[in-house]
Design a protein around this motif. Sequence first.
Motif, PDB file in Angstrom:
ATOM      1  N   TYR A  98      25.394  19.191  47.137  1.00 18.29           N
ATOM      2  CA  TYR A  98      24.904  19.116  45.760  1.00 18.29           C
ATOM      3  C   TYR A  98      25.103  20.410  44.981  1.00 18.29           C
ATOM      4  N   MET A  99      25.135  21.539  45.676  1.00 19.25           N
ATOM      5  CA  MET A  99      25.292  22.805  44.972  1.00 19.25           C
ATOM      6  C   MET A  99      25.872  23.862  45.919  1.00 19.25           C
ATOM      7  N   ASP A 100      26.868  24.593  45.442  1.00 18.20           N
ATOM      8  CA  ASP A 100      27.433  25.728  46.172  1.00 18.20           C
ATOM      9  C   ASP A 100      26.986  27.014  45.493  1.00 18.20           C
ATOM     10  N   ILE A 101      26.652  28.006  46.295  1.00 17.56           N
ATOM     11  CA  ILE A 101      26.104  29.256  45.768  1.00 17.56           C
ATOM     12  C   ILE A 101      26.831  30.447  46.362  1.00 17.56           C
ATOM     13  N   GLU A 102      27.128  31.420  45.520  1.00 20.12           N
ATOM     14  CA  GLU A 102      27.656  32.712  45.968  1.00 20.12           C
ATOM     15  C   GLU A 102      26.733  33.800  45.439  1.00 20.12           C
ATOM     16  N   VAL A 103      26.313  34.704  46.310  1.00 20.07           N
ATOM     17  CA  VAL A 103      25.474  35.824  45.879  1.00 20.07           C
ATOM     18  C   VAL A 103      25.994  37.112  46.497  1.00 20.07           C
ATOM     19  N   SER A 104      25.740  38.213  45.818  1.00 21.41           N
ATOM     20  CA  SER A 104      26.119  39.521  46.352  1.00 21.41           C
ATOM     21  C   SER A 104      25.254  40.590  45.701  1.00 21.41           C
ATOM     22  N   GLY A 105      25.290  41.799  46.272  1.00 22.84           N
ATOM     23  CA  GLY A 105      24.491  42.901  45.739  1.00 22.84           C
ATOM     24  C   GLY A 105      23.078  42.877  46.268  1.00 22.84           C
ATOM     25  N   ASP A 106      22.227  43.698  45.683  1.00 24.30           N
ATOM     26  CA  ASP A 106      20.831  43.790  46.107  1.00 24.30           C
ATOM     27  C   ASP A 106      20.082  42.497  45.776  1.00 24.30           C
ATOM     28  N   ASN A 107      18.979  42.287  46.483  1.00 21.41           N
ATOM     29  CA  ASN A 107      18.157  41.102  46.283  1.00 21.41           C
ATOM     30  C   ASN A 107      16.703  41.518  46.120  1.00 21.41           C
ATOM     31  N   SER A 108      16.000  40.842  45.204  1.00 19.54           N
ATOM     32  CA  SER A 108      14.588  41.130  44.975  1.00 19.54           C
ATOM     33  C   SER A 108      13.790  39.834  44.993  1.00 19.54           C
ATOM     34  N   LYS A 109      12.566  39.905  45.510  1.00 17.17           N
ATOM     35  CA  LYS A 109      11.671  38.749  45.498  1.00 17.17           C
ATOM     36  C   LYS A 109      10.430  39.033  44.654  1.00 17.17           C
ATOM     37  N   GLU A 110      10.599  39.866  43.638  1.00 17.36           N
ATOM     38  CA  GLU A 110       9.497  40.159  42.727  1.00 17.36           C
ATOM     39  C   GLU A 110       9.159  38.901  41.931  1.00 17.36           C
ATOM     40  N   ALA A 111       8.043  38.276  42.276  1.00 14.15           N
ATOM     41  CA  ALA A 111       7.710  36.942  41.772  1.00 14.15           C
ATOM     42  C   ALA A 111       7.629  36.873  40.249  1.00 14.15           C
ATOM     43  N   GLU A 112       7.027  37.869  39.623  1.00 11.00           N
ATOM     44  CA  GLU A 112       6.858  37.825  38.173  1.00 11.00           C
ATOM     45  C   GLU A 112       8.196  37.866  37.453  1.00 11.00           C
ATOM     46  N   PHE A 113       9.097  38.720  37.911  1.00 15.32           N
ATOM     47  CA  PHE A 113      10.415  38.824  37.293  1.00 15.32           C
ATOM     48  C   PHE A 113      11.209  37.534  37.493  1.00 15.32           C
ATOM     49  N   ILE A 114      11.159  36.981  38.696  1.00 15.17           N
ATOM     50  CA  ILE A 114      11.879  35.741  38.992  1.00 15.17           C
ATOM     51  C   ILE A 114      11.368  34.614  38.103  1.00 15.17           C
ATOM     52  N   SER A 115      10.056  34.507  37.955  1.00 19.90           N
ATOM     53  CA  SER A 115       9.476  33.455  37.129  1.00 19.90           C
ATOM     54  C   SER A 115       9.894  33.602  35.674  1.00 19.90           C
ATOM     55  N   MET A 116       9.857  34.828  35.147  1.00 22.81           N
ATOM     56  CA  MET A 116      10.250  35.056  33.754  1.00 22.81           C
ATOM     57  C   MET A 116      11.725  34.744  33.540  1.00 22.81           C
ATOM     58  N   LEU A 117      12.574  35.220  34.462  1.00 23.55           N
ATOM     59  CA  LEU A 117      14.016  34.996  34.330  1.00 23.55           C
ATOM     60  C   LEU A 117      14.334  33.510  34.382  1.00 23.55           C
ATOM     61  N   SER A 118      13.719  32.802  35.326  1.00 24.07           N
ATOM     62  CA  SER A 118      13.962  31.365  35.455  1.00 24.07           C
ATOM     63  C   SER A 118      13.527  30.623  34.200  1.00 24.07           C
ATOM     64  N   GLU A 119      12.316  30.906  33.739  1.00 24.98           N
ATOM     65  CA  GLU A 119      11.781  30.187  32.588  1.00 24.98           C
ATOM     66  C   GLU A 119      12.603  30.449  31.329  1.00 24.98           C
ATOM     67  N   LYS A 120      12.952  31.710  31.103  1.00 21.32           N
ATOM     68  CA  LYS A 120      13.718  32.030  29.897  1.00 21.32           C
ATOM     69  C   LYS A 120      15.127  31.459  29.972  1.00 21.32           C
ATOM     70  N   TYR A 121      15.703  31.409  31.195  1.00 23.45           N
ATOM     71  CA  TYR A 121      17.032  30.825  31.319  1.00 23.45           C
ATOM     72  C   TYR A 121      17.010  29.341  31.005  1.00 23.45           C
ATOM     73  N   VAL A 122      16.065  28.608  31.573  1.00 28.00           N
ATOM     74  CA  VAL A 122      16.060  27.164  31.349  1.00 28.00           C
ATOM     75  C   VAL A 122      15.718  26.831  29.899  1.00 28.00           C
ATOM     76  N   GLN A 123      14.908  27.650  29.256  1.00 33.51           N
ATOM     77  CA  GLN A 123      14.612  27.425  27.841  1.00 33.51           C
ATOM     78  C   GLN A 123      15.836  27.696  26.979  1.00 33.51           C
ATOM     79  N   PHE A 124      16.596  28.735  27.321  1.00 25.69           N
ATOM     80  CA  PHE A 124      17.854  29.005  26.623  1.00 25.69           C
ATOM     81  C   PHE A 124      18.848  27.874  26.869  1.00 25.69           C
ATOM     82  N   SER A 125      18.926  27.438  28.124  1.00 28.46           N
ATOM     83  CA  SER A 125      19.864  26.400  28.511  1.00 28.46           C
ATOM     84  C   SER A 125      19.607  25.101  27.765  1.00 28.46           C
ATOM     85  N   SER A 126      18.337  24.788  27.529  1.00 26.90           N
ATOM     86  CA  SER A 126      17.991  23.522  26.889  1.00 26.90           C
ATOM     87  C   SER A 126      18.398  23.475  25.422  1.00 26.90           C
ATOM     88  N   LYS A 127      18.693  24.621  24.828  1.00 24.90           N
ATOM     89  CA  LYS A 127      19.081  24.663  23.421  1.00 24.90           C
ATOM     90  C   LYS A 127      20.543  24.279  23.211  1.00 24.90           C
TER      91      LYS A 127
END
Length: 239
Positions: free
Chosen positions: A100-129
């Motif tokens: 269903y989905m292929d993913i490629e990632v590289s570089g550093d990784n962070s699990k900072e929950a607040e940043f991830i939540s903000m980035l996800s929410e703002k991306y999907v809101q931008f995407s919906s426009k």
Amino acid sequence: MNIENYYNIDAQGQIVSFTREQASSFAKGIAGDFNPIHDEDHRRFCVPGDLLFSVFLAHYGVSQRMKFEFSGMVVDSTQLIFPAQLSSHMSLSDANEKNYMDIEVSGDNSKEAEFISMLSEKYVQFSSKTFPHILVPLMEQEKVMINPSRPLVIYKSMEITLDKLSGKQIELSLKEASLTNKGKKGEVRLEFAILSAGEEIGHGAKNLLLSGLREYDASQLDDVIATYTQRKSEFLAVA
């Protein structure tokens, strides 16, 4: 955004699934996406690609460079297997090895929950426009339009590059939008900047496929927009 409200995961943390209610609630309430295929009772119901993206980030964290390629439509009976560990190249498939989905990632990784939540929410809101704010001017410019009786816009892929893995007041800003007309089909590319408190901390792009293109007709397209707007107004009136 409490992403855990919009998906289910087994006790081992590897099998992910979605109910129609969860996916539809995310599409309308979080993403502002009123595409009928995300309605609970729609015959061709599917889970929004942006929900898959958001769950992936919540599960594995955010990496400096990420690319997501969508290859199948997830429905309410789909059970996605999330690999135990993040790797540079990975896929999300079901028990029958349907991808269903292929993913490629590289570089550093962070699990900072607040940043991830903000980035996800703002991306999907931008995407919906995308529709009608971005797609309609592009179609008018190219003198083509989607089929008003069966509008088909397919989420092909997206990519993100981040210079920083932290930030506040995240926003996404459109940098460039283009539609390549290929007869009955078209390809749309949306390039955007990722901002933190006004400072650009990354960039990305979203790619879409349009099918069933036909000659541009402003009145027919106005009807499509009116229907979409009415659906949105009806949801907000009872939300």
